[in-house]
Structures are given as structure tokens and as C-alpha cells.
Design a protein around this motif. Structure first.
Motif, PDB file in Angstrom:
ATOM      1  N   LEU A  63      -0.110   4.642   4.995  1.00 29.95           N
ATOM      2  CA  LEU A  63       1.071   3.822   4.534  1.00 29.95           C
ATOM      3  C   LEU A  63       1.517   2.523   5.593  1.00 29.95           C
ATOM      4  N   LEU A  64       1.501   3.079   6.799  1.00 32.19           N
ATOM      5  CA  LEU A  64       1.623   2.308   7.987  1.00 32.19           C
ATOM      6  C   LEU A  64       0.591   0.898   7.758  1.00 32.19           C
ATOM      7  N   VAL A  65      -0.743   1.351   7.962  1.00 28.92           N
ATOM      8  CA  VAL A  65      -1.589   0.425   7.860  1.00 28.92           C
ATOM      9  C   VAL A  65      -1.707  -0.386   6.581  1.00 28.92           C
ATOM     10  N   ALA A  66      -1.226   0.023   5.746  1.00 26.63           N
ATOM     11  CA  ALA A  66      -1.038  -0.688   4.268  1.00 26.63           C
ATOM     12  C   ALA A  66      -0.212  -1.843   4.339  1.00 26.63           C
ATOM     13  N   LEU A  67       0.860  -1.330   5.152  1.00 25.66           N
ATOM     14  CA  LEU A  67       2.094  -2.347   5.217  1.00 25.66           C
ATOM     15  C   LEU A  67       1.383  -3.637   6.356  1.00 25.66           C
ATOM     16  N   VAL A  68       0.489  -3.336   7.297  1.00 29.93           N
ATOM     17  CA  VAL A  68       0.226  -4.073   8.100  1.00 29.93           C
ATOM     18  C   VAL A  68      -0.954  -5.248   7.671  1.00 29.93           C
ATOM     19  N   PHE A  69      -2.001  -4.468   6.994  1.00 30.67           N
ATOM     20  CA  PHE A  69      -3.156  -5.071   6.472  1.00 30.67           C
ATOM     21  C   PHE A  69      -2.664  -5.834   4.932  1.00 30.67           C
TER      22      PHE A  69
ATOM     23  N   ILE B  49       1.562  -6.824  -0.744  1.00 31.06           N
ATOM     24  CA  ILE B  49       1.822  -5.781  -0.111  1.00 31.06           C
ATOM     25  C   ILE B  49       1.904  -4.249  -1.028  1.00 31.06           C
ATOM     26  N   LEU B  50       2.484  -4.446  -2.155  1.00 32.56           N
ATOM     27  CA  LEU B  50       2.699  -3.401  -3.128  1.00 32.56           C
ATOM     28  C   LEU B  50       1.258  -2.812  -3.754  1.00 32.56           C
ATOM     29  N   ALA B  51       0.524  -3.923  -3.799  1.00 32.86           N
ATOM     30  CA  ALA B  51      -1.069  -3.537  -4.125  1.00 32.86           C
ATOM     31  C   ALA B  51      -1.640  -2.765  -3.108  1.00 32.86           C
ATOM     32  N   SER B  52      -1.554  -3.005  -1.861  1.00 33.89           N
ATOM     33  CA  SER B  52      -1.932  -2.340  -0.651  1.00 33.89           C
ATOM     34  C   SER B  52      -1.516  -0.992  -0.534  1.00 33.89           C
ATOM     35  N   ILE B  53      -0.253  -0.903  -1.077  1.00 36.97           N
ATOM     36  CA  ILE B  53       0.432   0.528  -0.790  1.00 36.97           C
ATOM     37  C   ILE B  53      -0.098   1.490  -1.994  1.00 36.97           C
ATOM     38  N   TRP B  54      -0.147   0.892  -3.219  1.00 36.32           N
ATOM     39  CA  TRP B  54      -0.931   1.507  -4.227  1.00 36.32           C
ATOM     40  C   TRP B  54      -2.341   1.787  -4.086  1.00 36.32           C
ATOM     41  N   THR B  55      -3.045   1.103  -3.316  1.00 36.39           N
ATOM     42  CA  THR B  55      -4.624   1.346  -3.174  1.00 36.39           C
ATOM     43  C   THR B  55      -4.585   2.443  -2.275  1.00 36.39           C
ATOM     44  N   VAL B  56      -3.666   2.819  -1.145  1.00 35.08           N
ATOM     45  CA  VAL B  56      -3.766   3.717  -0.448  1.00 35.08           C
ATOM     46  C   VAL B  56      -3.539   5.051  -1.004  1.00 35.08           C
ATOM     47  N   VAL B  57      -2.498   4.964  -2.101  1.00 33.58           N
ATOM     48  CA  VAL B  57      -2.212   6.138  -2.851  1.00 33.58           C
ATOM     49  C   VAL B  57      -3.278   6.688  -3.725  1.00 33.58           C
TER      50      VAL B  57
ATOM     51  N   GLY C  37      -6.511  -4.642   2.671  1.00 31.20           N
ATOM     52  CA  GLY C  37      -6.026  -6.070   2.904  1.00 31.20           C
ATOM     53  C   GLY C  37      -6.714  -6.894   1.697  1.00 31.20           C
ATOM     54  N   VAL C  38      -7.679  -6.624   1.023  1.00 38.56           N
ATOM     55  CA  VAL C  38      -8.324  -7.526   0.085  1.00 38.56           C
ATOM     56  C   VAL C  38      -7.538  -7.257  -1.187  1.00 38.56           C
ATOM     57  N   ALA C  39      -7.136  -6.018  -1.473  1.00 36.57           N
ATOM     58  CA  ALA C  39      -6.199  -5.798  -2.626  1.00 36.57           C
ATOM     59  C   ALA C  39      -4.955  -6.887  -2.649  1.00 36.57           C
ATOM     60  N   SER C  40      -4.344  -6.701  -1.275  1.00 32.49           N
ATOM     61  CA  SER C  40      -3.163  -7.709  -1.268  1.00 32.49           C
ATOM     62  C   SER C  40      -3.443  -8.959  -1.355  1.00 32.49           C
ATOM     63  N   PHE C  41      -4.551  -9.357  -0.713  1.00 34.60           N
ATOM     64  CA  PHE C  41      -5.093 -10.754  -1.049  1.00 34.60           C
ATOM     65  C   PHE C  41      -5.194 -11.124  -2.363  1.00 34.60           C
ATOM     66  N   GLN C  42      -5.825 -10.437  -3.233  1.00 33.44           N
ATOM     67  CA  GLN C  42      -6.241 -10.740  -4.607  1.00 33.44           C
ATOM     68  C   GLN C  42      -4.850 -10.701  -5.305  1.00 33.44           C
ATOM     69  N   VAL C  43      -4.073  -9.891  -5.471  1.00 37.81           N
ATOM     70  CA  VAL C  43      -2.853  -9.680  -6.146  1.00 37.81           C
ATOM     71  C   VAL C  43      -1.957 -10.738  -5.666  1.00 37.81           C
TER      72      VAL C  43
ATOM     73  N   MET D  10     -13.245   3.783   8.263  1.00 34.72           N
ATOM     74  CA  MET D  10     -11.839   3.537   8.565  1.00 34.72           C
ATOM     75  C   MET D  10     -11.689   2.164   8.420  1.00 34.72           C
ATOM     76  N   LEU D  11     -12.197   1.259   9.304  1.00 34.95           N
ATOM     77  CA  LEU D  11     -12.236  -0.137   9.045  1.00 34.95           C
ATOM     78  C   LEU D  11     -12.438  -0.803   7.878  1.00 34.95           C
TER      79      LEU D  11
END
Length: 226
Positions: free
Chosen positions: A205-211, A138-146, A121-127, A113-114
Motif C-alpha cells: 500500500l505504501l509503495v502504491a501511494l509513491v509509484f 493513485i486509486l488505480a495503483s492501490i486497487w492493483t496492489v489489492v 505506477g503504469v496503472a496510475s499513469f494510464q488511469v 519487486m521492481l
């Protein structure tokens, strides 16, 4: 034109995955109607359905725009999401075939899980680094979770409902079953699987927002230096 084609393909693929998950929930209810008669069972059924509908809405929202930043979100988010979904599948298979005891199994699951959280978080960082937009990150992080969980939960449903259905005698020893007060073991087994899916969809989704915010914040610093 290339961006539009990418958006439409991803929209079709992941809406199909979400609908497939909904169909599996419906089929399972048809296969075991007594679940509907168990007191307190409705939330276990309604929650994953509502969350999957929410995910369909998220898919439509994220794939609506066809500009370059959104294409970056989808390309990077899909790539990392597929990596995460493979990790999720490995963990699901491991839980059935490799048991090292409660503490060891729990530690391994936590590490998986970690790993997922960090990759979101890496997805968000890169985008963010590429687009200089933290919101796109952050949108990229959400999409990654989807991507991660629509694939992972589909596999989980198939595994739990058809391939490796938990043995009733084993389920009867689960602390969750004993605490629940339920008497119908097959109904509890289905409800437990649905509850796990709901937890993944909601908490993801919640974790995606944070990371996503953490990764996006770091990405913003790198974008400024660039």
C-alpha cells in the motif's frame, strides 16, 4: 448498468479472496495451537488479520461508486493486477525450485519487486491519462496492489502451509530462526509465513501511494497535452 455489474462482481470476487486468506490463517491456528503459546507470537497473528480486514474495507470503498472514472480504475487496475499476480506466483514458485545462491536469489527477487512497482505506477499513469484525475490514478495503483497480493498471498499460504512445507532441519539453519530465539520450529515456520504476508500487504500500500503519485503525475502531463 454495465458499471454496476462490474463493480459488484469485482467486490464479490476480491472480498471472497480476502476472507479465504483469513480462513487459511484461522485453519492454520487450529492445526497448530501451540503457536498461540509461544511468547511474542500474537503480533505475527494479529497483523495479517488486521491488514486483511483493512483490504476488505478498501475493496468496499473503491467498488462503492459506479461512475465511469471508477469503472476505468477497476478495469485497468484489475487487468494490470492480474499480470502482477502472475509475476508474484512465478517468483514464489522460483524461490522453491530454482536456487542460484543468496546474492543471485536476492537480485532476482529485487527485479521481480521492481517490476511490480513499475506496473503499479503504469496503472496510475494510464488511469490518470484517461480520466485527467491524479487521485483516480493513485486509486488505480492501490486497487492493483489489492488484486496482486490477495491472489499472491492466497497462493503463498497454500504453498507454505500445504504443498511445500519447509523442512524442519532446513528451517533450523535459517538465520531468521537462529536470531529469533524460538525453540518451536513449526510455530516459527507459520509465524514467518504470516509475517511475510503482513509485510507484503502493508508495504504494498505504501509503495502504491509513491509509484501511484509518480505515475499519476506523468499521466497528468500527458492528459494536459491531449
Amino acid at each position: 448498468m454495465k458499471n454496476i455489474t462490474l463493480q459488484l462482481k469485482l467486490r464479490l470476487i476480491f472480498i471472497t479472496l480476502a476472507v479465504s486468506n483469513l480462513l487459511l490463517v484461522g485453519i492454520q491456528l487450529l492445526r497448530y495451537p501451540p503457536l498461540l503459546k509461544v511468547p511474542g507470537s500474537l503480533p505475527y497473528i494479529i497483523e495479517p488479520i488486521m491488514l486483511l480486514i483493512l483490504y476488505i474495507g478498501i475493496i468496499l470503498w473503491i467498488t462503492e461508486k459506479t461512475d465511469t472514472p471508477r469503472a476505468t480504475v477497476l478495469q485497468i487496475g484489475t487487468f494490470i493486477g492480474l499480470i502482477c499476480s502472475v509475476l508474484e506466483l512465478i517468483n514464489l514458485i522460483r524461490e522453491h525450485f530454482l536456487h542460484g545462491g543468496g546474492r543471485i536469489d536476492g537480485s532476482i527477487t529485487l527485479l521481480f519487486m521492481l517490476g511490480l512497482f513499475l506496473l503499479w505506477g503504469v496503472a496510475s499513469f494510464q488511469v490518470t491519462r484517461l480520466t485527467s484525475s491524479m487521485s483516480q490514478g493513485i486509486l488505480a495503483s492501490i486497487w492493483t496492489v489489492v488484486v496482486t497480493f490477495l491472489i499472491g498471498i492466497l497462493f503463498g499460504f497454500i504453498q507454505e502451509f500445504y504443498l511445500y512445507v519447509p523442512d524442519s532441519a532446513q528451517v533450523a539453519t535459517w538465520q531468521e530462526f537462529i536470531r529469533s530465539g524460538w525453540k518451536d520450529i513449526p510455530a516459527f515456520t507459520i509465524a514467518n509465513t504470516l509475517d511475510s504476508a503482513s509485510s507484503h500487504l502493508f508495504i504494498g500500500l505504501l509503495v502504491a501511494l509513491v509509484f501511484g503519485a509518480i505515475g499519476g503525475g506523468i499521466g497528468k502531463l500527458f492528459a494536459r497535452r491531449k
